[in-house]
Design an enzyme around this catalytic site. Structure first.
Site, mmCIF file in Angstrom:
data_model
loop_
_atom_site.group_PDB
_atom_site.id
_atom_site.type_symbol
_atom_site.label_atom_id
_atom_site.label_comp_id
_atom_site.label_asym_id
_atom_site.label_seq_id
_atom_site.Cartn_x
_atom_site.Cartn_y
_atom_site.Cartn_z
ATOM 1 N N ARG A 162 0.817 -1.218 0.000
ATOM 2 C CA ARG A 162 0.000 0.000 0.000
ATOM 3 C C ARG A 162 0.852 1.269 0.000
ATOM 4 O O ARG A 162 0.436 2.288 -0.553
ATOM 5 C CB ARG A 162 -0.937 0.012 1.218
ATOM 6 C CG ARG A 162 -2.191 -0.818 0.978
ATOM 7 C CD ARG A 162 -3.089 -0.780 2.181
ATOM 8 N NE ARG A 162 -4.413 -1.282 1.858
ATOM 9 C CZ ARG A 162 -5.245 -1.809 2.739
ATOM 10 N NH1 ARG A 162 -4.878 -1.904 4.013
ATOM 11 N NH2 ARG A 162 -6.428 -2.238 2.378
ATOM 12 N N LYS B 29 -14.916 -14.129 7.799
ATOM 13 C CA LYS B 29 -16.296 -13.871 8.230
ATOM 14 C C LYS B 29 -17.285 -13.792 7.080
ATOM 15 O O LYS B 29 -17.165 -12.945 6.201
ATOM 16 C CB LYS B 29 -16.351 -12.576 9.046
ATOM 17 C CG LYS B 29 -15.703 -12.737 10.399
ATOM 18 C CD LYS B 29 -15.748 -11.451 11.183
ATOM 19 C CE LYS B 29 -17.074 -11.266 11.909
ATOM 20 N NZ LYS B 29 -17.121 -9.934 12.563
ATOM 21 N N GLY C 75 -6.698 -6.298 1.203
ATOM 22 C CA GLY C 75 -5.431 -6.285 1.911
ATOM 23 C C GLY C 75 -4.859 -7.673 2.127
ATOM 24 O O GLY C 75 -3.702 -7.931 1.811
ATOM 25 N N GLY D 93 -12.419 -3.907 1.808
ATOM 26 C CA GLY D 93 -13.803 -3.492 2.035
ATOM 27 C C GLY D 93 -14.311 -2.570 0.934
ATOM 28 O O GLY D 93 -15.449 -2.666 0.489
HETATM 29 C C1 3PG Z 1 -8.354 -1.674 5.032
HETATM 30 O O1 3PG Z 1 -7.401 -2.178 5.641
HETATM 31 O O2 3PG Z 1 -9.227 -2.347 4.462
HETATM 32 C C2 3PG Z 1 -8.413 -0.193 4.915
HETATM 33 O O3 3PG Z 1 -7.209 0.399 5.271
HETATM 34 C C3 3PG Z 1 -9.581 0.318 5.728
HETATM 35 O O4 3PG Z 1 -9.389 0.038 7.080
HETATM 36 P P1 3PG Z 1 -10.645 -0.065 8.058
HETATM 37 O O5 3PG Z 1 -11.414 -1.288 7.633
HETATM 38 O O6 3PG Z 1 -10.099 -0.173 9.442
HETATM 39 O O7 3PG Z 1 -11.489 1.183 7.853
#
Ligand code: 3PG
Ligand code: MG
Length: 404
Positions: free
Chosen positions: A40, A205, A361, A385
């Site tokens: 990232r 999950k 990620g 997400g």
């Molecule tokens: C992730 O790791 O998916 C992003 O950096 C967002 O992080 P978060 O889900 O804690 O908002």
């Protein structure tokens, strides 16, 4: 564009000599203060570099992990700022707070073309607050540090948070090249994808993936399901899953999906064999992996990877696709004894004749940890997400706000 930054020449010229706040997603996995996957950070470099090269004073804001609105040393961005400096090939200043004295002094000391990173934006409760006024107050402070805003943290555009959403309402803003590139790929996945379109979902999950599964049932031809979430599906089929991860309250939903899939013509494929052990892997014990049929997981065992027969079947489905999206590892890939399912699926993605996208990620970290060449994939997304919510058809607040 050619420069691959996504930012227009006009915008770049307009911020020369100005302070530009850049929201990047620098949320990388750490082992103590050691960065175990800097993907990232590397993905964030082109936008930051383009701004610095044009003579902007670049102020990077980002989060790491999920601190609860207060400083916590283990979530400090300091090691990340150091790595960013190495990748940029220039010194990167570091502010030890988000919008306080250190941030203000650090920004004030920047000269044209210099870069600073502010401490973890989630150390301030205003960042993630659901209270609009509290978020607004923090966004005002962030905006006060800069003359313009660039949104480049694709991994957080699904979050309605101060540094992602509210700050864009307060400053002249632009979409960074990473966000533009990621959106382009996401649109190719949703806008008449070449078929067969195969989606591989894993991760722990199932409750995180319900929305996207429902939506993908309308779009994909085949859904391959692995990872920890598979056991809730196996349970829904009436099988015992031993000590495996299970979300009891989702069994009904999974059963409903399985029966609806038959009607909607999507093929949902579950593993037929599972690699189990009697305990979750831990440092002090040598794993004792065994392969068992998916419908006969022993009561004293828990599933930790898809089995070899399933991995072969998944790989075959992936290799025959023209469009593939993969999110979530197939097993506990961090432990070599349970990495094979993830490795075989990743390998299959590298052979796709068409568009192959690794989203998320964990899956992105997995392909790099397992030693794959990133260039072998069509696209490795920095957003987990965020890409799932896009595929779910949801509006992403961090994108919508840029359109105003
Ligand atoms: C992730 O790791 O998916 C992003 O950096 C967002 O992080 P978060 O889900 O804690 O908002
Ligand atoms: Mg606007």
């Amino acid at each position: 564009m050619g420069d691959n930054t996504g930012l227009s020449q006009d915008f770049l010229q307009s911020v020369s000599g100005k302070r530009v706040l850049v929201r990047s997603d620098l949320n990388v996995p750490l082992d103590g203060t050691k960065i175990t996957d800097d993907g990232r950070i590397r993905a964030s470099v082109p936008t930051i570099k383009a701004l610095a090269d044009t003579g902007a004073r670049v102020v990077v804001t980002a989060h790491l992990g999920r601190p609860k609105g207060a400083p916590e040393e283990r979530y400090s961005l300091r090691p990340v700022a150091a790595r960013l400096g190495e990748l940029l090939g220039q010194d990167v200043a570091f502010a030890t707070d988000t919008v306080g004295d250190s941030a203000r002094e650090t920004v004030a000391a920047l000269e044209d073309g210099q870069v600073a990173v502010l401490e973890n934006v989630r150390f301030n409760p205003g960042e993630t607050s659901k209270d609009e006024a509290e978020r607004a107050e923090f966004a005002d402070q962030l905006a006060g540090l800069a003359d313009a805003f660039v949104s480049d943290g694709f991994g957080v555009v699904h979050r309605k948070q101060a540094s992602v959403y509210d700050v864009a309402q307060r400053l002249p803003h632009a979409m960074g090249g990473l966000v533009a590139k990621e959106l382009d790929v996401m649109r190719r996945l949703t806008n008449e994808p070449e078929r067969p379109y195969v989606v591989v979902l894993g991760g722990s999950k199932v409750s995180d993936k319900l929305g996207v599964i429902a939506n993908l049932m309308q779009q994909a031809d085949t859904l391959l399901i692995g990872g920890g979430m598979v056991f809730t599906f196996l349970k829904a089929q009436g099988h015992d899953v031993g000590k495996s991860l299970l979300e009891e309250d989702q069994v009904e939903v999974c059963r409903d999906y399985l029966s609806r899939a038959e009607e909607s013509g999507v093929r949902i494929v579950l593993p037929t064999d599972i690699v189990v052990d009697t305990e979750f892997p831990s440092g002090d014990r040598e794993p004792e992996p065994r392969v068992v049929p998916a419908d006969a997981i022993p009561a004293d065992a828990l599933g930790l990877d898809i089995g070899p027969e399933s991995a072969r079947a998944f790989a075959e489905a992936v290799a025959g696709a023209r469009t593939v999206f993969w999110n979530g590892p197939m097993g506990v890939f961090e432990t070599p004894a349970f990495a094979e399912g993830t490795r075989v699926v990743a390998e299959a993605l590298t052979k796709v004749d068409g568009l192959s996208v690794v989203g998320g990620g964990d899956s992105a970290a997995a392909v790099r940890t397992l030693g794959f060449d990133e260039g072998a994939f069509g696209h490795i997304s920095t957003g987990g997400g965020a890409s799932l919510e896009f595929l779910e058809g949801k509006e992403l607040p961090g994108i919508a706000v840029l359109q105003d």
